[in-house]
Design a protein around this motif. Structure first.
Motif, short mmCIF file in Angstrom:
data_model
loop_
_atom_site.label_atom_id
_atom_site.label_comp_id
_atom_site.label_asym_id
_atom_site.label_seq_id
_atom_site.Cartn_x
_atom_site.Cartn_y
_atom_site.Cartn_z
N ILE A 65 0.91 -0.99 -0.10
CA ILE A 65 -0.04 0.03 -0.02
C ILE A 65 0.86 1.17 0.02
O ILE A 65 0.42 2.17 -0.59
N GLY A 66 1.85 1.18 0.88
CA GLY A 66 2.75 2.28 0.83
C GLY A 66 3.38 2.40 -0.57
O GLY A 66 3.68 3.78 -0.95
N ALA A 67 3.87 1.66 -1.06
CA ALA A 67 4.74 1.60 -2.08
C ALA A 67 3.95 2.15 -3.35
O ALA A 67 4.29 3.00 -3.89
N VAL A 68 2.74 1.61 -3.59
CA VAL A 68 1.71 2.05 -4.57
C VAL A 68 1.26 3.65 -4.38
O VAL A 68 1.39 4.24 -5.32
N ALA A 85 6.74 1.01 -18.27
CA ALA A 85 7.23 0.06 -17.49
C ALA A 85 7.03 0.28 -15.81
O ALA A 85 7.01 -0.59 -15.09
N ARG A 86 7.12 1.56 -15.47
CA ARG A 86 6.86 1.83 -14.07
C ARG A 86 5.63 1.62 -13.88
O ARG A 86 5.10 1.02 -12.76
N LEU A 87 4.35 1.97 -14.74
CA LEU A 87 3.11 1.72 -14.41
C LEU A 87 2.86 0.10 -14.38
O LEU A 87 2.09 -0.09 -13.50
N LEU A 88 3.48 -0.57 -15.17
CA LEU A 88 3.44 -1.99 -15.07
C LEU A 88 3.86 -2.51 -13.58
O LEU A 88 3.14 -3.47 -13.07
N CYS A 89 4.93 -2.03 -13.03
CA CYS A 89 5.51 -2.37 -12.07
C CYS A 89 4.49 -1.93 -10.64
O CYS A 89 4.45 -2.97 -9.95
N ILE A 90 3.89 -0.89 -10.95
CA ILE A 90 3.08 -0.54 -10.08
C ILE A 90 1.68 -1.45 -10.11
O ILE A 90 1.06 -2.03 -8.96
N ALA A 91 1.29 -1.75 -11.28
CA ALA A 91 0.31 -2.82 -11.37
C ALA A 91 0.60 -4.06 -10.92
O ALA A 91 -0.26 -4.82 -10.16
N LEU A 92 1.74 -4.62 -10.81
CA LEU A 92 2.25 -5.77 -10.45
C LEU A 92 1.97 -5.79 -8.88
O LEU A 92 1.79 -6.85 -8.18
N ILE A 94 0.12 -3.99 -6.97
CA ILE A 94 -1.44 -4.08 -6.73
C ILE A 94 -1.78 -5.38 -6.86
O ILE A 94 -2.50 -6.11 -5.85
N SER A 95 -1.51 -6.18 -7.83
CA SER A 95 -1.75 -7.38 -7.98
C SER A 95 -1.18 -8.44 -7.06
O SER A 95 -1.99 -9.51 -6.33
N GLY A 96 -0.24 -8.16 -6.64
CA GLY A 96 0.36 -8.92 -5.42
C GLY A 96 -0.13 -8.79 -4.30
O GLY A 96 -0.69 -9.83 -3.23
#
Length: 105
Positions: A65-68, A85-92, A94-96
């Motif tokens: 939660i903090g990281a996103v 790429a950065r947005l994809l990492c944020i989505a990952l 959230i998925s986790g």
């Protein structure tokens, strides 16, 4: 109730991390006070959540939660990169977090 505590702990974690940017190395009084208070509240709420949520799950979700939140506010407040790429990492992340919530007891 523990999940609400955990969610709120994550929100205060975001406040703590963003607050660090505004303290200017803890040289500004009120941003520093707000940052320290936010960190204390976040940790207290996390300890309350840990009464019933496994520590591995709670900690991962809290940091997620903090990281996103911080990454998102970095985009909005500090004009940080919004590359695909950065947005994809944020989505990952959230998925986790969602996966951990769905699979925890």
């Amino acid at each position: 109730m523990s999940w609400i505590y955990l969610l709120l702990a994550g929100v205060f974690e975001i406040g703590f991390a963003i607050g660090l940017k505004y303290t200017e190395g803890f040289t500004r009084l009120w941003p520093s006070v707000g940052t320290v208070v936010s960190a204390a509240i976040s940790l207290w709420l996390l300890t309350q959540a840990l009464r019933t949520i496994p520590v591995g799950t709670a900690y991962a979700i809290w940091t997620g939660i903090g990281a996103v939140g911080v990454a998102t506010l970095g985009l909005l407040l500090f004009s940080e990169s919004a590359s695909p790429a950065r947005l994809l990492c944020i989505a990952l992340i959230i998925s986790g977090v969602i996966g951990l919530k769905l699979t925890s007891a």
